[in-house]
Write an enzyme that holds these catalytic residues in place. Structure first.
Site, PDB file in Angstrom:
ATOM      1  N   TYR A  22     -12.692  17.687 -16.495  1.00 56.28           N
ATOM      2  CA  TYR A  22     -13.436  16.356 -16.296  1.00 56.28           C
ATOM      3  C   TYR A  22     -14.590  16.388 -15.357  1.00 56.28           C
ATOM      4  O   TYR A  22     -14.607  17.016 -14.234  1.00 56.28           O
ATOM      5  CB  TYR A  22     -12.475  15.217 -15.901  1.00 56.28           C
ATOM      6  CG  TYR A  22     -13.043  13.900 -15.886  1.00 56.28           C
ATOM      7  CD1 TYR A  22     -13.161  13.007 -17.159  1.00 56.28           C
ATOM      8  CD2 TYR A  22     -12.958  13.340 -14.629  1.00 56.28           C
ATOM      9  CE1 TYR A  22     -13.486  11.743 -17.121  1.00 56.28           C
ATOM     10  CE2 TYR A  22     -13.233  12.079 -14.450  1.00 56.28           C
ATOM     11  CZ  TYR A  22     -13.884  11.324 -15.481  1.00 56.28           C
ATOM     12  OH  TYR A  22     -14.250   9.997 -15.514  1.00 56.28           O
ATOM     13  N   LYS A  60      -6.340   6.575 -19.570  1.00 56.38           N
ATOM     14  CA  LYS A  60      -6.818   6.994 -20.916  1.00 56.38           C
ATOM     15  C   LYS A  60      -5.375   6.816 -21.902  1.00 56.38           C
ATOM     16  O   LYS A  60      -5.040   5.771 -22.080  1.00 56.38           O
ATOM     17  CB  LYS A  60      -7.111   8.296 -20.872  1.00 56.38           C
ATOM     18  CG  LYS A  60      -8.178   8.779 -19.998  1.00 56.38           C
ATOM     19  CD  LYS A  60      -9.344   8.107 -20.028  1.00 56.38           C
ATOM     20  CE  LYS A  60     -10.508   8.028 -18.909  1.00 56.38           C
ATOM     21  NZ  LYS A  60     -10.551   9.513 -18.325  1.00 56.38           N
ATOM     22  N   ARG A  83       0.861  -1.200   0.081  1.00 57.41           N
ATOM     23  CA  ARG A  83       0.030  -0.064  -0.052  1.00 57.41           C
ATOM     24  C   ARG A  83       0.843   1.213  -0.045  1.00 57.41           C
ATOM     25  O   ARG A  83       0.583   2.527  -0.388  1.00 57.41           O
ATOM     26  CB  ARG A  83      -1.089   0.026   1.098  1.00 57.41           C
ATOM     27  CG  ARG A  83      -1.859   1.402   1.353  1.00 57.41           C
ATOM     28  CD  ARG A  83      -3.006   1.182   2.239  1.00 57.41           C
ATOM     29  NE  ARG A  83      -2.865   0.357   3.407  1.00 57.41           N
ATOM     30  CZ  ARG A  83      -2.131   0.605   4.577  1.00 57.41           C
ATOM     31  NH1 ARG A  83      -1.585   1.786   4.506  1.00 57.41           N
ATOM     32  NH2 ARG A  83      -2.060  -0.248   5.490  1.00 57.41           N
ATOM     33  N   ASP A 129      -4.584  19.079 -15.269  1.00 54.60           N
ATOM     34  CA  ASP A 129      -4.761  18.025 -15.731  1.00 54.60           C
ATOM     35  C   ASP A 129      -4.485  17.545 -17.017  1.00 54.60           C
ATOM     36  O   ASP A 129      -4.912  18.324 -18.244  1.00 54.60           O
ATOM     37  CB  ASP A 129      -6.376  17.646 -15.613  1.00 54.60           C
ATOM     38  CG  ASP A 129      -6.777  16.405 -15.809  1.00 54.60           C
ATOM     39  OD1 ASP A 129      -5.949  15.459 -16.541  1.00 54.60           O
ATOM     40  OD2 ASP A 129      -7.995  15.856 -15.341  1.00 54.60           O
TER      41      ASP A 129
END
Ligand SMILES: *Cc1c(COP(=O)(O)O)cnc(C)c1O
Length: 392
Positions: free
Chosen positions: A105, A202, A52, A177
């Site tokens: 987004y 993406k 983690r 972004d």
């Protein structure tokens, strides 16, 4: 500023991402599935202890993404929105304010309006292409400005350097972004941004097989804080998805440049068709010439003069392009923003942001431009029939 594109050889960084250096090391970084790493003794400062916090496969992806922007290793997450959440938790607390571009987004907007809002973190949405609008939105307690350029799905361009100047004067951080262009076509930090934000889901993965997100920045203290938030909230990427993303990264420059060239060709063709009311492709904007490394990305949008009915017929007639809420894959993908990505935005607000009922977004893939133009022509013929029928 243009020198950054020469200094960082993105083709070479990508092709060599995660490869072994030492004697008998595997050429391709292994998928380290182990959740836990052993220690030699209680004094051990082993690089990896628990997955983690960090693990070797994710670390290989982080090094490559950092190298692409000339920074220390990136911080990778299980998705783009997990990366954004960590960024917001790292730099904002109750009583703080942030400014967000309107063309971001949809998930970023939702996070700001429906989650951070409830934590006492105030947001102002502005048209980020207007630097004065950003300047006016800044308050003494503004800690962060978050923009996306090109904007989604209007492909409007924000001048990163101009926004970086006003943001810095106000003592806030600027996050960009950069999911649509990736470091291959745009380097936000070179234009004064503090943080590059990615949904690697993406273009970086590029094959629609791995969710992922990444934050890239130079500041060591901020990087440490981002890793602390990730450790505390558990948003790290899985080793398998990091491995798939590394595989995608190797061909990113080739794919993106090729897909961008096809997108430009399609944008030209669409602009000549009478059924098309307008085409949005960033090439025509001044800031794009400065900010983008040669080509302008594989995403474009266009509006059918016949509105919703024409768009619906258009989409139904397509045989190659698939209707999905996604961009950045090797297959050409089409989205109807008004009913899909922006389906829950009130109509008036949506129209004001340039998202008409007849607007379609196209994420151009690796098919030949001939095959794609033929498919789009099929769509146009079907949509023209609707227009005539509804006009009659
Ligand atoms: C998809 C996307 C995101 C969110 O990423 P996920 O990996 O789906 O969480 C953020 N920004 C942009 C521009 C995106 O396209």
């Amino acid at each position: 500023m243009e020198r950054i594109y020469e200094r960082i050889d993105t083709e070479t960084v990508c092709a060599r991402a995660g490869i072994g250096q030492g004697d008998a090391e595997p050429l391709v970084v292994p998928i380290a599935q182990s959740t836990t790493y052993c220690r030699d003794g209680m004094e051990s400062t082993a690089e990896h202890q628990y997955s983690r916090v960090s693990n070797p496969t994710v670390a290989a992806l982080e090094s490559a993404l950092g190298d692409l922007e000339g920074t220390p290793p990136a911080v990778c997450f299980g998705s783009g929105l997990a990366a954004e959440s960590a960024l917001f938790l790292a730099v904002l607390r109750a009583g703080d304010h942030w400014v967000c571009g309107r063309g971001v987004y949809g998930g970023t907007t939702r996070l700001g309006q429906q989650l951070l809002d409830g934590l006492g973190i105030d947001v102002t949405f502005v048209d980020a292409t207007d630097v004065d609008a950003i300047r006016h939105a800044l308050r003494p307690n503004t800690r962060l400005v978050f923009i996306e350029t090109p904007a989604n799905p209007t492909l409007e361009i924000t001048d990163i350097a101009a926004v970086a100047r006003v943001t810095r004067e106000a003592g806030a951080l600027l996050a960009v972004d950069n999911t649509f262009l990736t470091p291959v076509l745009q380097q936000p930090l070179a234009f004064g941004a503090d943080i590059s934000v990615y949904s690697t889901t993406k273009f970086v993965d590029g094959h629609s097989v791995a969710l992922g997100g990444a934050l890239v920045c130079r500041d060591a203290a901020l990087l440490e804080r981002l890793r602390f938030v990730r450790k505390s909230t558990g948003g790290i990427q899985t080793p398998f998805n990091a491995w798939l993303t590394l595989l995608g990264l190797k061909t990113l420059p080739l794919r993106l440049r090729h897909q961008s060239r096809t997108a430009a060709r399609i944008a030209d063709w669409l602009a000549r068709q009478p059924e098309i009311a307008c085409v949005n492709y960033p090439r025509t904007r001044d800031a794009a010439a400065v900010q983008h490394a040669g080509t302008h990305g594989a995403v474009l949008s266009f509006e059918l003069a016949g509105g919703f009915a024409a768009a619906s017929r258009f989409v139904d007639a397509l045989r190659l392009c698939r209707l999905v809420e996604h961009v950045g894959s090797v297959e050409t993908l089409v989205t109807h923003p008004a009913s899909m990505t922006h389906g829950d935005v009130p109509r008036e607000e949506r129209l004001e942001s340039g998202i008409a009922d007849g607007l379609l977004r196209l994420s151009v893939g690796l098919e030949s431009s001939e095959a794609l133009l033929e498919d789009l022509e099929r769509g146009l013929r079907a949509s023209a029939q609707v227009k005539e029928a509804s006009c009659a």
